[in-house]
Scaffold this motif. Sequence first.
Motif, PDB file in Angstrom:
ATOM      1  N   LEU A 351       1.027  -1.377  -0.105  1.00  0.00           N
ATOM      2  CA  LEU A 351       0.110   0.047  -0.017  1.00  0.00           C
ATOM      3  C   LEU A 351       0.794   1.217   0.419  1.00  0.00           C
ATOM      4  CD1 LEU A 351      -2.428   1.238   0.138  1.00  0.00           C
ATOM      5  CD2 LEU A 351      -2.809   1.156   2.252  1.00  0.00           C
ATOM      6  N   GLY A 352       1.770   0.837   0.707  1.00  0.00           N
ATOM      7  CA  GLY A 352       3.182   2.589   0.539  1.00  0.00           C
ATOM      8  C   GLY A 352       3.687   2.899  -0.304  1.00  0.00           C
ATOM      9  N   ALA A 353       3.894   1.609  -1.385  1.00  0.00           N
ATOM     10  CA  ALA A 353       4.021   1.843  -2.414  1.00  0.00           C
ATOM     11  C   ALA A 353       3.448   2.138  -3.444  1.00  0.00           C
ATOM     12  CB  ALA A 353       5.538   0.215  -2.983  1.00  0.00           C
ATOM     13  N   ALA A 354       2.221   2.005  -3.945  1.00  0.00           N
ATOM     14  CA  ALA A 354       1.045   2.095  -3.961  1.00  0.00           C
ATOM     15  C   ALA A 354       0.861   4.088  -4.361  1.00  0.00           C
ATOM     16  CB  ALA A 354      -0.626   1.620  -4.665  1.00  0.00           C
ATOM     17  N   GLN A 355       1.352   4.133  -2.687  1.00  0.00           N
ATOM     18  CA  GLN A 355       0.862   6.017  -2.906  1.00  0.00           C
ATOM     19  C   GLN A 355       2.342   6.534  -2.915  1.00  0.00           C
ATOM     20  OE1 GLN A 355       0.292   5.364   1.567  1.00  0.00           O
ATOM     21  NE2 GLN A 355      -1.625   4.602   1.785  1.00  0.00           N
ATOM     22  N   LEU A 356       3.571   5.934  -2.997  1.00  0.00           N
ATOM     23  CA  LEU A 356       4.723   6.484  -3.718  1.00  0.00           C
ATOM     24  C   LEU A 356       4.318   6.974  -5.493  1.00  0.00           C
ATOM     25  CD1 LEU A 356       6.987   4.787  -1.420  1.00  0.00           C
ATOM     26  CD2 LEU A 356       6.430   7.520  -1.396  1.00  0.00           C
ATOM     27  N   TYR A 357       3.701   5.709  -5.676  1.00  0.00           N
ATOM     28  CA  TYR A 357       3.909   5.698  -7.478  1.00  0.00           C
ATOM     29  C   TYR A 357       2.669   7.004  -7.542  1.00  0.00           C
ATOM     30  CZ  TYR A 357       7.110   2.470  -8.753  1.00  0.00           C
ATOM     31  OH  TYR A 357       8.129   1.517  -9.633  1.00  0.00           O
ATOM     32  N   ASP A 358       1.691   6.916  -6.625  1.00  0.00           N
ATOM     33  CA  ASP A 358       0.379   7.426  -7.068  1.00  0.00           C
ATOM     34  C   ASP A 358       1.342   9.372  -6.840  1.00  0.00           C
ATOM     35  OD1 ASP A 358      -1.888   8.483  -7.351  1.00  0.00           O
ATOM     36  OD2 ASP A 358      -2.094   9.107  -5.161  1.00  0.00           O
ATOM     37  N   GLY A 359       1.842   9.870  -5.270  1.00  0.00           N
ATOM     38  CA  GLY A 359       2.152  10.963  -5.758  1.00  0.00           C
ATOM     39  C   GLY A 359       3.302  11.632  -7.549  1.00  0.00           C
ATOM     40  N   LEU A 360       4.180  10.113  -7.572  1.00  0.00           N
ATOM     41  CA  LEU A 360       4.606  10.650  -8.433  1.00  0.00           C
ATOM     42  C   LEU A 360       4.442  10.843  -9.710  1.00  0.00           C
ATOM     43  CD1 LEU A 360       8.208  10.937  -9.781  1.00  0.00           C
ATOM     44  CD2 LEU A 360       7.657   8.160  -9.620  1.00  0.00           C
ATOM     45  N   GLY A 361       2.915  10.329  -9.748  1.00  0.00           N
ATOM     46  CA  GLY A 361       2.008  10.343 -11.608  1.00  0.00           C
ATOM     47  C   GLY A 361       1.509  11.097 -10.853  1.00  0.00           C
ATOM     48  N   GLN A 362       0.917  11.260 -10.366  1.00  0.00           N
ATOM     49  CA  GLN A 362       0.281  12.573 -10.088  1.00  0.00           C
ATOM     50  C   GLN A 362       1.139  14.370 -10.566  1.00  0.00           C
ATOM     51  OE1 GLN A 362      -2.782  13.442  -9.752  1.00  0.00           O
ATOM     52  NE2 GLN A 362      -3.409  11.384  -8.955  1.00  0.00           N
ATOM     53  N   ASP A 363       2.185  13.928 -10.191  1.00  0.00           N
ATOM     54  CA  ASP A 363       2.820  15.220 -11.012  1.00  0.00           C
ATOM     55  C   ASP A 363       3.634  15.218 -11.952  1.00  0.00           C
ATOM     56  OD1 ASP A 363       3.863  15.704  -7.704  1.00  0.00           O
ATOM     57  OD2 ASP A 363       5.546  15.114  -7.666  1.00  0.00           O
ATOM     58  N   CYS A 364       3.904  14.329 -12.432  1.00  0.00           N
ATOM     59  CA  CYS A 364       4.311  13.639 -14.134  1.00  0.00           C
ATOM     60  C   CYS A 364       3.166  13.968 -14.316  1.00  0.00           C
ATOM     61  CB  CYS A 364       4.803  12.265 -14.039  1.00  0.00           C
ATOM     62  SG  CYS A 364       6.767  11.421 -13.016  1.00  0.00           S
ATOM     63  N   ARG A 365       1.957  13.932 -14.494  1.00  0.00           N
ATOM     64  CA  ARG A 365       1.514  13.865 -15.234  1.00  0.00           C
ATOM     65  C   ARG A 365       0.812  15.780 -15.622  1.00  0.00           C
ATOM     66  NH1 ARG A 365      -5.242  11.833 -13.581  1.00  0.00           N
ATOM     67  NH2 ARG A 365      -4.634  13.355 -12.207  1.00  0.00           N
TER      68      ARG A 365
END
Length: 391
Positions: A351-365
Amino acid sequence: MPEPGAHVGDARRYELLRHRDSGAMGDVWEAFDNNLDRLVAVKFPLHRPRGINPNREREAADRALFDREALTMAQVSSPYVATIHDRHMGAEPFLVMELVEGRPLSRLLGETPLPLERTCRWSSQIAEGLGAAHEVGVVHRDIKPGNILITDDRSDVRIIDFGLARFADATASYSGAGTPLYTSPEQCRMEAGDRRSDLYSLGCVMYEMVTGWTPFGDRSSDPGALARAHQERLPVSPRVQVAGVPEPLDRLIMSLLAKSPDERPQNAQAVIHAVREVERAPVMPEESPSRDHRSVRGAASPHVNTGFVTRIRETERRARKLRIRYGHSHPEAIAARMELAELTGRSGDALGAAQLYDGLGQDCRRWFGPHDRRTLDAFEGIARWIEGATE
């Protein structure tokens, strides 16, 4: 308020460079120590308005209390407490402290829980800092995310404003002890509190780390209603709020939030020991918790594989340095954040990995657009680790 370029202290030792922060405890300036050629933080305490007929006896008592607290604070020796370098008791009293480059924990908290490794690491460090203070008789009385800095260089904790709460309580500019969202039941009753009051506040901070919410209310809540909640209501278990909170961590947080100080862990060492047990606990399958009016996020029971802790910390530190050196959108900074997310997932915290990827994905978008390869890679990482969390 002083002006940039002003000199304070004996022989004009400290040159004030820029104002850094203002709060209930006072004003903090970045300054240069001309004797030791180093940057420091200078904190001026808030003063009671003098009025037409100032109370000279009360002013003298306030200054004596400030001086006594400064001397006590200087006895606290911990890598997780901002160090006191000097005090000045002239016409304008101030403290000279370690200048901590970092962000308050409050900026890292929101509706998304922190990865478990960070929660365990920072909770243990806060407890260590509190334990060092409690050993010399200092009770903070205002533990909250805004008084916990996360350093830029090592991503470690520094507790600030130690001991100043008791001085601030004596001034007309400060009402009540502590901050309503994190205040212990006994402090809500206007009692002095002790080290177990600090541990209650730590429990509130840990609750926010693992759920994204404080135990009661939010920053718009009425302080009186919050005080009644701390004294009378039981918080909803973190495991009910967010799926996947390890049972030992849930049990520790709920014990810290006990209404009676006698029912809480009795010292910071007990908290540190309990956090280490959380890190060592085996992963156990569990049923999905019941839902309340808030959505339950994730379904796995996260667990920190201690073999990954050092690598996670090193990668987190490297990612931070790359962002500072090259900027947030630099390819190396993005790659380091992806590596951090992968390590977090491999440590057992899907779950923590998914949250970190989510933050990165939002930034990259935001930086590159929704169809950029980096954006798509980050969102693919979310799906992959969410799927792993629900298997």
